[in-house]
Motif scaffolding. Structure first.
Motif, short mmCIF file in Angstrom:
data_model
loop_
_atom_site.label_atom_id
_atom_site.label_comp_id
_atom_site.label_asym_id
_atom_site.label_seq_id
_atom_site.Cartn_x
_atom_site.Cartn_y
_atom_site.Cartn_z
N CYS A 105 0.71 -0.91 0.12
CA CYS A 105 -0.09 -0.02 -0.06
C CYS A 105 0.60 1.40 0.05
O CYS A 105 0.56 2.29 -0.81
CB CYS A 105 -0.87 -0.04 1.01
N LEU A 106 1.85 1.26 0.55
CA LEU A 106 2.82 2.37 0.71
C LEU A 106 3.55 2.70 -0.49
O LEU A 106 3.46 3.86 -1.21
CB LEU A 106 3.98 2.38 1.73
N LEU A 107 3.97 1.56 -1.15
CA LEU A 107 4.50 1.62 -2.56
C LEU A 107 3.44 2.07 -3.70
O LEU A 107 3.84 2.97 -4.42
CB LEU A 107 5.10 0.43 -3.03
N LEU A 145 -0.29 4.64 -7.58
CA LEU A 145 -1.06 3.75 -8.50
C LEU A 145 -2.58 3.80 -7.68
O LEU A 145 -3.42 3.11 -8.43
CB LEU A 145 -0.36 2.46 -8.12
N ALA A 146 -2.79 4.42 -6.71
CA ALA A 146 -4.23 4.15 -5.96
C ALA A 146 -4.07 5.55 -5.09
O ALA A 146 -3.01 6.11 -4.53
CB ALA A 146 -4.25 2.87 -5.22
N ASN A 147 -5.37 6.15 -4.72
CA ASN A 147 -5.39 7.12 -3.79
C ASN A 147 -5.31 6.76 -2.64
O ASN A 147 -5.53 5.67 -2.20
CB ASN A 147 -6.51 8.27 -3.99
N GLY A 148 -4.98 7.71 -1.80
CA GLY A 148 -4.81 7.29 -0.21
C GLY A 148 -6.02 7.02 0.61
O GLY A 148 -5.90 5.96 1.28
N ALA A 149 -6.98 7.45 0.33
CA ALA A 149 -8.12 7.12 0.77
C ALA A 149 -8.91 5.77 0.53
O ALA A 149 -8.98 4.98 1.64
CB ALA A 149 -9.63 8.13 0.50
N ALA A 150 -8.58 5.36 -0.78
CA ALA A 150 -8.83 3.84 -0.92
C ALA A 150 -7.95 2.90 -0.33
O ALA A 150 -8.39 1.75 0.13
CB ALA A 150 -8.84 3.65 -2.54
N GLY A 192 -17.15 2.27 0.08
CA GLY A 192 -16.35 3.07 -0.92
C GLY A 192 -15.64 2.28 -2.01
O GLY A 192 -15.37 0.91 -2.21
N LYS A 193 -14.68 3.22 -2.79
CA LYS A 193 -14.03 2.62 -3.78
C LYS A 193 -13.09 1.55 -3.57
O LYS A 193 -12.31 2.13 -2.64
CB LYS A 193 -13.74 3.66 -5.16
N GLN A 194 -12.85 0.61 -4.09
CA GLN A 194 -11.70 -0.05 -3.92
C GLN A 194 -10.64 0.11 -4.78
O GLN A 194 -10.56 0.50 -5.75
CB GLN A 194 -11.90 -1.77 -4.02
N PRO A 195 -9.20 -0.11 -4.07
CA PRO A 195 -8.04 0.19 -4.97
C PRO A 195 -7.57 -0.86 -5.83
O PRO A 195 -8.08 -1.97 -5.74
CB PRO A 195 -6.94 0.15 -3.69
N MET A 196 -7.15 -0.39 -6.88
CA MET A 196 -6.62 -1.18 -8.01
C MET A 196 -5.86 -2.27 -7.63
O MET A 196 -5.02 -1.96 -6.68
CB MET A 196 -6.14 -0.42 -9.19
N THR A 197 -6.08 -3.43 -7.91
CA THR A 197 -5.24 -4.86 -7.57
C THR A 197 -5.39 -5.06 -6.36
O THR A 197 -5.57 -6.39 -5.88
CB THR A 197 -3.65 -4.35 -8.21
N LEU A 198 -4.85 -4.00 -5.17
CA LEU A 198 -5.01 -4.62 -4.01
C LEU A 198 -6.35 -4.68 -3.22
O LEU A 198 -6.48 -5.02 -2.00
CB LEU A 198 -4.35 -3.76 -3.24
N HIS A 252 3.82 -6.78 -8.12
CA HIS A 252 4.10 -6.73 -9.56
C HIS A 252 3.74 -5.22 -10.36
O HIS A 252 4.21 -4.74 -11.31
CB HIS A 252 3.42 -7.84 -10.32
N ARG A 253 2.91 -4.72 -10.02
CA ARG A 253 2.30 -3.38 -10.66
C ARG A 253 3.47 -2.21 -10.15
O ARG A 253 3.76 -1.50 -11.13
CB ARG A 253 1.00 -3.06 -10.29
N VAL A 254 4.14 -2.47 -9.16
CA VAL A 254 4.99 -1.59 -8.90
C VAL A 254 6.41 -1.79 -9.61
O VAL A 254 6.91 -0.89 -10.15
CB VAL A 254 5.68 -1.83 -7.34
N VAL A 255 6.62 -3.03 -9.90
CA VAL A 255 7.64 -3.44 -10.73
C VAL A 255 7.44 -2.91 -12.21
O VAL A 255 8.28 -2.25 -12.97
CB VAL A 255 8.41 -4.95 -10.59
N PHE A 256 6.29 -3.23 -12.65
CA PHE A 256 5.82 -3.10 -14.03
C PHE A 256 5.92 -1.42 -14.20
O PHE A 256 6.34 -0.69 -15.30
CB PHE A 256 4.57 -3.49 -14.44
N LYS A 257 5.52 -0.68 -13.18
CA LYS A 257 5.37 0.84 -13.38
C LYS A 257 6.80 1.31 -13.34
O LYS A 257 7.10 2.48 -14.34
CB LYS A 257 4.73 1.25 -11.96
#
Length: 316
Positions: A93-95, A101-106, A119-125, A265-270
């Protein structure tokens, strides 16, 4: 640390490895390239729902076996299971926040495990938030008697809450879609392939109803049938066909690294895409497959191994 391959369930490790490889190496990887714009279609979307359901089913099966071994001590189960997954979830989440890659509230709602309900769920996580919430519910379900009428009434009540939540809070239906697969995994813990076979007709019926229904498979509640039917058939089939074979060490290694690979994996891809921007789409795809995916699993294995070492030292 990871137990040696000989002590691991080969079929479960194969399913875990295959599910994570599909999500990391195809479904999410394709969002970083336009080389195959038609990859997102009705077939692959339903396949993705099925893959995530298999992973959730297997998670329910494994965690139920772990809970049974730990006895009735729910507090000890929570401490062990959440310590196993939650710190790595925080790191991810911190990364995600640092890379936008996602907003803090989500992300905060996900960490509090309320994103499946509010509320809206974060991408992937979102998947890990749902999984951790289901972990919290496991002792409550197990105390009703696994597979009993009380168990299914409790599960049905929780499922009703998960179905109503999107209507009231702005979240989505994915919490309700995958929870039944997790519950089935709990019930199938310790069952042999012949016992699984008795469920085949019901699984095929549920799958057929889901495939005939319309709507977006990723969000439609009709996908509950898909999410319940496919894991039973997949586990039955792989157990019957491959249950007597030992898997290559690579399969066990991929399964062992799977949780961390999904988180990171999204962190690495980004970060990798920042270097690949000038290249053609086909070159990006090749680099993501040849460099990105091995890098994801290599880092994930190292992180998981290091984290398990720290947990071992803490428990001494």
């Amino acid at each position: 640390m990871s137990p040696p391959p000989s002590t691991r369930n080969s079929v479960i490790d194969l399913l875990r490895a295959a599910c994570v490889l599909y999500i990391v190496g195809f479904w999410h990887l394709m969002t970083y390239t336009e080389a195959f714009p038609g990859y997102h279609n009705g077939v692959t979307t339903r396949l993705t729902v099925a893959v995530l359901a298999v992973f959730m089913f297997v998670s329910g099966l494994c965690v139920a076996e772990s809970f049974a071994r730990s006895g009735p001590d729910a507090r000890g189960f929570y401490r062990k299971r959440l310590l196993r997954v939650y710190p790595l979830f925080i790191l991810a989440c911190l990364l995600f926040l640092a890379l936008k890659l996602a907003n803090g509230a989500a992300l905060l709602r996900a960490l509090l495990l309320i994103s499946p309900l509010w509320g809206k769920q974060p991408m992937t996580l979102w998947f890990i938030a749902n999984l951790c919430l289901y972990y919290l519910l496991l002792p409550l379900l197990a105390r009703q008697g696994v597979g009993s009428r009380r168990f299914w009434l409790m599960a049905l009540g929780i499922e009703a809450v998960l179905c109503v939540a999107p209507l009231l809070s702005g979240t989505d239906n994915r919490g309700a879609i995958y929870f039944p697969a997790f519950c089935l995994g709990i019930c199938f813990a310790g069952k042999a392939a012949p016992a699984l076979g008795h469920w085949a007709v019901a699984a095929l019926a549920a799958l057929g109803v889901s495939l005939l229904a319309g709507g977006d498979p990723e969000q439609s509640l009709a996908s509950i049938g898909l999410a319940m039917g496919v894991p039973v058939l997949v586990l039955f089939g792989t157990t019957r066909l491959l249950g007597h074979f030992s898997m290559p060490r690579l399969v066990h290694a991929l399964a062992y690294a799977g949780f961390a690979a999904y988180l990171l994996h999204r962190v690495v891809f980004k970060l990798l895409m920042a270097r690949l921007t000038p290249f053609a789409e086909e070159t990006r795809l090749l680099c993501l497959l040849a460099v990105g995916v091995p890098l994801v699993f290599g880092l994930a294995w190292g992180i998981q191994r290091g984290y398990d070492y720290l947990l071992e030292r803490r428990s001494r």
